[in-house]
Design a protein around this motif. Structure first.
Motif, PDB file in Angstrom:
ATOM      1  N   THR A 230       0.847  -1.195   0.000  1.00  0.00           N
ATOM      2  CA  THR A 230       0.000   0.000   0.000  1.00  0.00           C
ATOM      3  C   THR A 230       0.880   1.242   0.000  1.00  0.00           C
ATOM      4  O   THR A 230       2.103   1.161   0.181  1.00  0.00           O
ATOM      5  CB  THR A 230      -0.918   0.041   1.235  1.00  0.00           C
ATOM      6  N   ASP A 231       0.229   2.397  -0.198  1.00  0.00           N
ATOM      7  CA  ASP A 231       0.957   3.649  -0.035  1.00  0.00           C
ATOM      8  C   ASP A 231       1.033   3.995   1.449  1.00  0.00           C
ATOM      9  O   ASP A 231       0.679   3.191   2.316  1.00  0.00           O
ATOM     10  CB  ASP A 231       0.314   4.765  -0.858  1.00  0.00           C
ATOM     11  N   ASN A 232       1.462   5.212   1.755  1.00  0.00           N
ATOM     12  CA  ASN A 232       1.674   5.609   3.151  1.00  0.00           C
ATOM     13  C   ASN A 232       0.500   6.384   3.722  1.00  0.00           C
ATOM     14  O   ASN A 232       0.672   7.189   4.642  1.00  0.00           O
ATOM     15  CB  ASN A 232       2.957   6.437   3.258  1.00  0.00           C
ATOM     16  N   GLY A 233      -0.705   6.157   3.205  1.00  0.00           N
ATOM     17  CA  GLY A 233      -1.879   6.827   3.719  1.00  0.00           C
ATOM     18  C   GLY A 233      -2.148   6.472   5.173  1.00  0.00           C
ATOM     19  O   GLY A 233      -1.798   5.381   5.648  1.00  0.00           O
ATOM     20  N   SER A 234      -2.786   7.397   5.878  1.00  0.00           N
ATOM     21  CA  SER A 234      -3.019   7.198   7.312  1.00  0.00           C
ATOM     22  C   SER A 234      -3.901   5.980   7.580  1.00  0.00           C
ATOM     23  O   SER A 234      -3.731   5.293   8.594  1.00  0.00           O
ATOM     24  CB  SER A 234      -3.671   8.460   7.897  1.00  0.00           C
ATOM     25  N   CYS A 235      -4.849   5.690   6.691  1.00  0.00           N
ATOM     26  CA  CYS A 235      -5.723   4.535   6.929  1.00  0.00           C
ATOM     27  C   CYS A 235      -4.945   3.223   6.860  1.00  0.00           C
ATOM     28  O   CYS A 235      -5.294   2.251   7.549  1.00  0.00           O
ATOM     29  CB  CYS A 235      -6.875   4.530   5.921  1.00  0.00           C
ATOM     30  N   TYR A 236      -3.891   3.187   6.037  1.00  0.00           N
ATOM     31  CA  TYR A 236      -3.100   1.966   5.914  1.00  0.00           C
ATOM     32  C   TYR A 236      -2.049   1.843   7.023  1.00  0.00           C
ATOM     33  O   TYR A 236      -1.572   0.746   7.302  1.00  0.00           O
ATOM     34  CB  TYR A 236      -2.416   1.923   4.553  1.00  0.00           C
ATOM     35  N   ARG A 237      -1.695   2.959   7.647  1.00  0.00           N
ATOM     36  CA  ARG A 237      -0.741   2.897   8.756  1.00  0.00           C
ATOM     37  C   ARG A 237      -1.438   2.759  10.114  1.00  0.00           C
ATOM     38  O   ARG A 237      -0.785   2.744  11.146  1.00  0.00           O
ATOM     39  CB  ARG A 237       0.145   4.156   8.761  1.00  0.00           C
ATOM     40  N   SER A 238      -2.741   2.645  10.076  1.00  0.00           N
ATOM     41  CA  SER A 238      -3.498   2.576  11.320  1.00  0.00           C
ATOM     42  C   SER A 238      -3.408   1.179  11.948  1.00  0.00           C
ATOM     43  O   SER A 238      -3.105   0.184  11.282  1.00  0.00           O
ATOM     44  CB  SER A 238      -4.965   2.913  11.054  1.00  0.00           C
ATOM     45  N   ARG A 239      -3.702   1.125  13.233  1.00  0.00           N
ATOM     46  CA  ARG A 239      -3.718  -0.151  13.943  1.00  0.00           C
ATOM     47  C   ARG A 239      -4.865  -1.037  13.455  1.00  0.00           C
ATOM     48  O   ARG A 239      -4.718  -2.257  13.379  1.00  0.00           O
ATOM     49  CB  ARG A 239      -3.856   0.098  15.448  1.00  0.00           C
ATOM     50  N   ALA A 240      -5.988  -0.416  13.091  1.00  0.00           N
ATOM     51  CA  ALA A 240      -7.133  -1.189  12.630  1.00  0.00           C
ATOM     52  C   ALA A 240      -6.805  -1.958  11.352  1.00  0.00           C
ATOM     53  O   ALA A 240      -7.165  -3.133  11.221  1.00  0.00           O
ATOM     54  CB  ALA A 240      -8.334  -0.269  12.393  1.00  0.00           C
ATOM     55  N   PHE A 241      -6.098  -1.315  10.428  1.00  0.00           N
ATOM     56  CA  PHE A 241      -5.747  -2.011   9.178  1.00  0.00           C
ATOM     57  C   PHE A 241      -4.713  -3.097   9.438  1.00  0.00           C
ATOM     58  O   PHE A 241      -4.766  -4.177   8.839  1.00  0.00           O
ATOM     59  CB  PHE A 241      -5.208  -1.009   8.154  1.00  0.00           C
ATOM     60  N   ASN A 242      -3.788  -2.822  10.320  1.00  0.00           N
ATOM     61  CA  ASN A 242      -2.784  -3.830  10.660  1.00  0.00           C
ATOM     62  C   ASN A 242      -3.431  -5.054  11.300  1.00  0.00           C
ATOM     63  O   ASN A 242      -3.042  -6.200  11.021  1.00  0.00           O
ATOM     64  CB  ASN A 242      -1.743  -3.216  11.601  1.00  0.00           C
ATOM     65  N   GLU A 243      -4.424  -4.848  12.139  1.00  0.00           N
ATOM     66  CA  GLU A 243      -5.130  -5.980  12.746  1.00  0.00           C
ATOM     67  C   GLU A 243      -5.944  -6.738  11.709  1.00  0.00           C
ATOM     68  O   GLU A 243      -6.080  -7.961  11.792  1.00  0.00           O
ATOM     69  CB  GLU A 243      -6.029  -5.475  13.871  1.00  0.00           C
ATOM     70  N   ALA A 244      -6.498  -6.010  10.717  1.00  0.00           N
ATOM     71  CA  ALA A 244      -7.263  -6.676   9.668  1.00  0.00           C
ATOM     72  C   ALA A 244      -6.370  -7.572   8.812  1.00  0.00           C
ATOM     73  O   ALA A 244      -6.803  -8.635   8.346  1.00  0.00           O
ATOM     74  CB  ALA A 244      -7.964  -5.639   8.793  1.00  0.00           C
ATOM     75  N   LEU A 245      -5.106  -7.165   8.625  1.00  0.00           N
ATOM     76  CA  LEU A 245      -4.186  -7.995   7.849  1.00  0.00           C
ATOM     77  C   LEU A 245      -3.876  -9.302   8.580  1.00  0.00           C
ATOM     78  O   LEU A 245      -3.772 -10.367   7.964  1.00  0.00           O
ATOM     79  CB  LEU A 245      -2.889  -7.233   7.574  1.00  0.00           C
TER      80      LEU A 245
END
Length: 325
Positions: A230-245
């Motif tokens: 992904t790019d460095n957008g805030s939604c992709y650097r969030s904890r929620a997205f990391n947990e979804a991965l």
């Protein structure tokens, strides 16, 4: 013009031919005298008998007839696809069932400019040439999935500028303020299989929920995702997205200000705009939204991909449901 090691110039050929025709030399003697083969001596002597001095110059090696040459009708189809759809040689070739090299020669013969030398909207020539990006591809589906968000303005009520022109289109847009779609996309690096949704925003909760559905889609097709880019957008650097991965998926980020790193999903964004969002003059946003599933199905199951040598993403994912629909 004869090559540097040619034993005979036009003047030398004339001398050889006159020795044989006018002076009566045997072919073998003339060939030995001028350091050529008997066949060569016979050829120039016969041309001198038939054409005189004018027959001593080089002839074109181009054949008089070519029975296997592409028909004029097929050449017009090639040029027509280039002009109307702005396709490259490879995609035209796969569409018409021709070798890409043949299509490239036809486009060159008709002096068609490279697509990178023309403006994408108008087709007019431009001076700037786009730098070629080195092509890479992972060996199996799921080894890398490109994820990105494309922002797209909605069509105002009553239609936009493609239907009514710039002036009225601007008035409709200003009166209704239709807003934007945030199109979340996930594209498999190996197969180019795409999963996409039209969502209202790009918040971390939205991006996380999108990835959960995208991962389920890939899993249903028999693809196990092991890495996401992904790019460095805030939604992709969030904890929620990391947990979804989850722990089994490695998350990679692109270089800042380098969208080329995420090039495959960026190319999908461009295809989506050209072949769906701006492909027709839609009368309303609802009409365009209704056409989106059909575009996505066509892209995944039937559209030939130039990077896949004319195959569709479904051809590289045998377990994909609905492939023969």
């Amino acid at each position: 013009m004869p090559h540097a090691n040619a034993p005979l110039s036009p003047t030398g050929r004339l001398r050889l031919a006159r020795c044989v025709v006018e002076d009566g030399w045997p072919l073998r003697r003339a060939a030995e005298r001028f350091s050529v083969s008997v066949t060569t001596a016979r050829r120039w002597a016969e041309r001198y008998r038939a054409q005189g001095r004018a027959g001593m110059v080089e002839r074109s090696s181009r054949p008089a007839t070519c029975p296997h040459r592409t028909s004029r009708h097929r050449e017009r189809r090639v040029v027509g696809l280039r002009v109307k759809r702005r396709w490259g040689p490879a995609r035209i070739a796969y569409h018409l069932g021709m070798p890409p090299s043949t299509v490239h020669k036809i486009l060159t013969r008709y002096q068609c400019l490279r697509l990178s030398w023309t403006d994408p909207a108008t087709g007019a020539p431009v001076r700037a040439q786009r730098r070629k990006v080195r092509h890479y591809e992972h060996e199996a589906p799921g080894e890398l999935v490109h994820v990105d968000i494309k922002k797209l303005g909605r069509i105002p009520d009553g239609g936009g500028h493609k239907v009514h022109g710039r002036q009225r289109g601007k008035r409709n847009s200003g009166a209704t303020r239709p807003g934007y779609w945030h199109i979340h996309n996930a594209v498999d690096d190996h197969s180019r299989l795409a999963y996409s949704e039209l969502l209202p925003d790009e918040r971390q909760e939205t991006a996380s929920a999108f990835w959960a559905r995208a991962n389920a889609y890939f899993a249903a097709a028999g693809i196990t995702v092991t890495r996401v880019l992904t790019d460095n957008g805030s939604c992709y650097r969030s904890r929620a997205f990391n947990e979804a991965l989850g722990e089994d998926v490695k998350h990679k980020f692109t270089r800042p200000y380098r969208p080329q790193t995420n090039g495959k999903v960026e190319r999908f964004n461009r295809t989506m705009l050209e072949e769906w969002a701006y492909a027709h003059a839609y009368g309303s946003e609802a009409e365009r939204v209704a056409a989106f599933p059909e575009f996505l199905h066509h892209y995944n199951h039937h559209r030939g991909h130039t990077a896949l040598k004319g195959s569709s993403p479904a051809d590289r994912v045998p377990n994909l449901s609905g492939q023969n629909i």
